[in-house]
Structures are given as C-alpha cells and as structure tokens.
Design an enzyme around this catalytic site. Structure first.
Site, PDB file in Angstrom:
ATOM      1  N   LYS A  63       0.831  -1.134   0.268  1.00 31.17           N
ATOM      2  CA  LYS A  63       0.123   0.147   0.131  1.00 31.17           C
ATOM      3  C   LYS A  63       0.819   1.385  -0.032  1.00 31.17           C
ATOM      4  O   LYS A  63       1.924   1.379   0.753  1.00 31.17           O
ATOM      5  CB  LYS A  63      -0.856  -0.030   1.201  1.00 31.17           C
ATOM      6  CG  LYS A  63      -1.882   1.031   1.443  1.00 31.17           C
ATOM      7  CD  LYS A  63      -2.853   0.593   2.521  1.00 31.17           C
ATOM      8  CE  LYS A  63      -4.221   1.301   2.397  1.00 31.17           C
ATOM      9  NZ  LYS A  63      -5.257   0.709   3.137  1.00 31.17           N
ATOM     10  N   SER A 114       0.380  -9.014   3.388  1.00 28.68           N
ATOM     11  CA  SER A 114      -0.007 -10.112   2.888  1.00 28.68           C
ATOM     12  C   SER A 114      -0.876  -9.970   1.581  1.00 28.68           C
ATOM     13  O   SER A 114      -1.722  -8.983   1.623  1.00 28.68           O
ATOM     14  CB  SER A 114      -0.586 -11.386   4.069  1.00 28.68           C
ATOM     15  OG  SER A 114      -1.532 -10.704   4.520  1.00 28.68           O
ATOM     16  N   TYR A 115      -0.251 -10.742   0.268  1.00 24.76           N
ATOM     17  CA  TYR A 115      -1.143 -10.616  -0.648  1.00 24.76           C
ATOM     18  C   TYR A 115      -2.310 -11.710  -0.874  1.00 24.76           C
ATOM     19  O   TYR A 115      -1.912 -12.867  -0.592  1.00 24.76           O
ATOM     20  CB  TYR A 115      -0.377 -10.772  -1.822  1.00 24.76           C
ATOM     21  CG  TYR A 115      -1.006 -11.028  -3.274  1.00 24.76           C
ATOM     22  CD1 TYR A 115      -1.832  -9.930  -3.849  1.00 24.76           C
ATOM     23  CD2 TYR A 115      -0.432 -12.048  -4.201  1.00 24.76           C
ATOM     24  CE1 TYR A 115      -2.660 -10.280  -4.758  1.00 24.76           C
ATOM     25  CE2 TYR A 115      -1.247 -12.066  -5.507  1.00 24.76           C
ATOM     26  CZ  TYR A 115      -2.241 -11.175  -5.680  1.00 24.76           C
ATOM     27  OH  TYR A 115      -2.833 -11.337  -6.999  1.00 24.76           O
ATOM     28  N   ALA A 116      -3.639 -11.066  -0.785  1.00 26.73           N
ATOM     29  CA  ALA A 116      -4.709 -12.269  -1.015  1.00 26.73           C
ATOM     30  C   ALA A 116      -5.214 -12.406  -2.313  1.00 26.73           C
ATOM     31  O   ALA A 116      -5.592 -11.529  -3.106  1.00 26.73           O
ATOM     32  CB  ALA A 116      -5.993 -11.430  -0.101  1.00 26.73           C
ATOM     33  N   GLU A 120     -11.395  -9.742  -3.928  1.00 28.39           N
ATOM     34  CA  GLU A 120     -12.238  -9.253  -3.149  1.00 28.39           C
ATOM     35  C   GLU A 120     -13.447 -10.441  -3.049  1.00 28.39           C
ATOM     36  O   GLU A 120     -14.020 -10.865  -4.016  1.00 28.39           O
ATOM     37  CB  GLU A 120     -13.025  -7.941  -3.490  1.00 28.39           C
ATOM     38  CG  GLU A 120     -11.744  -6.767  -3.723  1.00 28.39           C
ATOM     39  CD  GLU A 120     -12.263  -5.576  -4.239  1.00 28.39           C
ATOM     40  OE1 GLU A 120     -13.310  -5.561  -4.757  1.00 28.39           O
ATOM     41  OE2 GLU A 120     -11.396  -4.484  -4.133  1.00 28.39           O
ATOM     42  N   ASP A 159     -15.792   0.199   8.227  1.00 30.54           N
ATOM     43  CA  ASP A 159     -15.846   0.241   6.729  1.00 30.54           C
ATOM     44  C   ASP A 159     -15.955  -1.114   6.282  1.00 30.54           C
ATOM     45  O   ASP A 159     -15.524  -1.321   5.232  1.00 30.54           O
ATOM     46  CB  ASP A 159     -14.995   1.321   6.155  1.00 30.54           C
ATOM     47  CG  ASP A 159     -15.195   1.460   4.737  1.00 30.54           C
ATOM     48  OD1 ASP A 159     -16.594   1.268   4.439  1.00 30.54           O
ATOM     49  OD2 ASP A 159     -14.252   1.924   3.966  1.00 30.54           O
ATOM     50  N   ASP A 177      -8.054  -3.038   4.854  1.00 31.04           N
ATOM     51  CA  ASP A 177      -8.414  -1.743   4.666  1.00 31.04           C
ATOM     52  C   ASP A 177      -8.695  -1.030   6.174  1.00 31.04           C
ATOM     53  O   ASP A 177      -9.840  -1.055   6.341  1.00 31.04           O
ATOM     54  CB  ASP A 177      -9.472  -1.397   3.725  1.00 31.04           C
ATOM     55  CG  ASP A 177      -9.131   0.165   3.344  1.00 31.04           C
ATOM     56  OD1 ASP A 177      -8.657   0.925   4.183  1.00 31.04           O
ATOM     57  OD2 ASP A 177      -9.606   0.536   2.186  1.00 31.04           O
TER      58      ASP A 177
HETATM   59  N1  ADE Z   1      -6.215  -5.219  -2.517  1.00 33.59           N
HETATM   60  C1  ADE Z   1      -5.890  -4.281  -1.435  1.00 33.59           C
HETATM   61  N2  ADE Z   1      -5.331  -4.816  -0.441  1.00 33.59           N
HETATM   62  C2  ADE Z   1      -4.826  -6.299  -1.112  1.00 33.59           C
HETATM   63  C3  ADE Z   1      -4.267  -7.407  -0.645  1.00 33.59           C
HETATM   64  N3  ADE Z   1      -3.725  -7.200   0.762  1.00 33.59           N
HETATM   65  N4  ADE Z   1      -4.255  -8.462  -1.336  1.00 33.59           N
HETATM   66  C4  ADE Z   1      -4.802  -8.580  -2.577  1.00 33.59           C
HETATM   67  N5  ADE Z   1      -5.444  -7.566  -3.151  1.00 33.59           N
HETATM   68  C5  ADE Z   1      -5.510  -6.408  -2.316  1.00 33.59           C
END
Ligand code: ADE
Length: 330
Positions: A63, A114-116, A120, A159, A177
């Site tokens: 971020k 961490s990458y998700a 979403e 949020d 977030d």
């Molecule tokens: N979009 C915002 N944050 C994210 C995250 N940590 N992993 C994947 N997509 C995202």
C-alpha cells in the site's frame, strides 16, 4: 513481476539488485527491495500494488500513500490508526491481512501486506450473482470469528463491506483496509483527539468530513447520526453483508448517497422472494436501528455466542473453520 506489468503510478523500481546476505535481511527495507507490478487496489488516499520481494520471490500487496496528499487531506491520524490496528492484529493467525513491515522515502509511505490472491468477496459475489446458502454461511462464520478477534483488540473497523473482505490462496477470508478504524482504550473510549465542542454541530467542512466514515450502503445509523463509537456498527455491516451474499445486492440502495442514508435511517429495505427464513431472521436481528439491541451487542467474554448460536449457523464447526476447505463458490 515482469516489466510489462508496470505500476500505474510512478513508484520506484529497482535499478540494482542486492545480494541476499544475512545482514541485508535485517536491514530496513526500501522500495528497491521489491519489484512493483500491477495495481490491485485503490482507496481515497492510497494505492495498492502487487509486488515481489527481490530476495525471496515472495509476493506482497504494498500500500503506497503520497505523504503530501495525506498531509493536505489531513489524513495523518488515519494512517497512524491503520498502522496501529494492523500491528495489534499482527499475531492473530487468521482473518486479517498481515502487516510485514513499513518504510518510507521522501515522498511516500509504504505498508507491506500479505497478498490475498483471490481478490475481493465482492468480485466473487458479482461473478456468480449470489452465493449458495452453505457458502454464505461459511463466509459469514469466518467474518464473525474475525470480528470477535478484532473487537477483543478494541478495534472497530467502521468500513466493513465486500470490497474490504479479501480471499487468500486457500479461499479463506481476510479483512483488509483499516483506514477508518477506531481503536478504543480500556474505558471503551476512542483514544484519539476529540473534535472541539464548537465544531461538533457546525456545518463547516471539517466537521462534515469527520461526521461520516465508511461507505454509504453499509454505514450504520449511529455512525451517520451520532458518531457513537460502538462495536455494534460492525455487526450492522455483518447483517448487510450476509444479506448481500444471499441476495446479490446490499439491502440499502439509493440513486445517491443521500437517498441511501434516508433508507438506512428509516430501515427501508426488503427481502427478495425465496430468501431463506433463518438467514432473514438473523439479518433482521443485526440490522436494527438501536445499536444496543442488535444481536451480539450485549455478549460478553470475547465471543459473539448469541450470533454463533443462531439457527442460521447450524452445523458450523467454530473451532476448526480456518483449517477446513471452504465450500466451492457457486
Ligand atoms: N487489494 C488491497 N489490498 C490487497 C491485498 N492485501 N491483497 C490483495 N488485494 C488487495
């Protein structure tokens, strides 16, 4: 990340590589330790990029916030709170994106998260229209467990919405977030600076900006009207999200934010035909105007027992849910 997936806004890309020796691994990170790829998220005051650690090859979501913008928009407190919340949650093993480190350069702040991989929850709902009831039940249960952990750390998210709920590589849920969180102190009072009394009811720009946090469709009546800090605001959002997973759309929808707010304050929403009775009963007990009367609002002891025990959740294995294979989304 390949050069072809260049970042959408100019973030530093490495011009040199470092050898992966022991001393380096303990040094403060910089943007040069990552190769920035595609943009994966965009907020009011930040942009999230997929990035690869050049030493380990591991992928992260980074971020990036422009310092000058944050200062101009008076969002410094929000950034600090976001970092505090992520740090408070860093040892919770499930349910949240993890903050690995932060660093800054002259112009920007960086949060390495961490990458998700599976994006979403909103995207998944929209792909299939709405979730089968067992899928909605599973993700509602994971969300409830994450809320228990977050509220036990005295954090109110404020949020919660399907855009801020991400899915990892194993399709388990991670809340993201934390830019609008409130962190309460031991007396359950928000620990940040209060707004001076003469500004609280005025209509000047600053008071109007602070009087509404979150996203129109999921905002609770008390956040809209009284700026009350209560964990139950997240329970309202939980009700809206359960409704949306099952019906495909959030309960309160208006052509403008203002008209959406009017509907929220009048509890003006309907259930589509065929909405399962147990789910309807639970949603009706969460989407309640008086935050003190929402299901779970009076629960003590760190778990939302009254919500866990609702018939909608029958069959959920609360102890082992994070180890289970999530039901296939369909
Ligand atoms: N979009 C915002 N944050 C994210 C995250 N940590 N992993 C994947 N997509 C995202």
């Amino acid at each position: 990340m390949q050069a072809s997936q260049a970042a959408a806004t100019p973030v530093p890309t490495p011009t040199s590589t470092h050898s992966s020796n022991q001393s380096f691994r303990h040094a403060k990170r910089t943007a040069k330790d990552y190769i920035f790829g595609k943009m994966i998220g965009d907020g009011c005051y930040s942009t999230v990029f997929l990035a690869k650690d050049i030493h380990t090859g591991k992928e992260y979501a980074i971020k990036v916030c422009e310092k000058s913008f944050i200062i101009r928009q008076q969002k410094v407190q929000y950034i600090k709170r976001e970092k505090d919340a992520l740090n408070l949650l860093s040892n919770v093993p499930h349910g949240f994106v993890k903050l690995y480190c932060t660093f800054q350069d002259e112009e920007r702040l960086y949060f390495v998260l961490s990458y998700a991989k599976n994006s979403e929850l909103l995207k998944r709902i929209n792909e299939v229209g709405s979730f089968e009831i067992n899928v909605a039940k599973f993700y509602a249960a994971e969300l409830l467990l994450a809320l228990e952990k977050m509220h036990a750390k005295r954090i109110i998210h404020r949020d919660l919405k399907p855009e801020n709920i991400l899915l990892d590589e194993n399709m388990h849920l991670k809340i993201a977030d934390f830019g609008t969180v409130k962190i309460l102190n031991n007396n359950n009072i928000a620990s940040d600076v209060p707004i001076p009394e003469d500004e609280q009811n005025s209509s000047n720009d600053r008071s109007r900006k602070v009087s509404f946090v979150g996203t129109a469709q999921y905002v609770s009546p008390e956040l809209l009207q009284h700026r009350v800090d209560t964990y139950a605001s997240d329970l309202w959002a939980l009700g809206c999200i359960i409704y949306q997973m099952i019906s495909g759309l959030p309960p309160f929808r208006g052509p403008t934010d203002f008209l959406t707010f009017q509907k929220i304050l009048k509890l003006d929403y309907e259930f589509p035909e065929g909405f399962p009775a147990d789910a309807k009963d639970l949603v009706e007990k969460l989407i309640v105007l008086d935050h003190n009367k929402r299901l779970g609002a009076s629960d003590q002891g760190g778990t939302y027992e009254s919500i866990r025990n609702h018939p909608f959740f029958e069959g959920i294995d609360w102890e082992n849910i994070w180890e289970q294979t999530p039901p296939k989304i369909s």
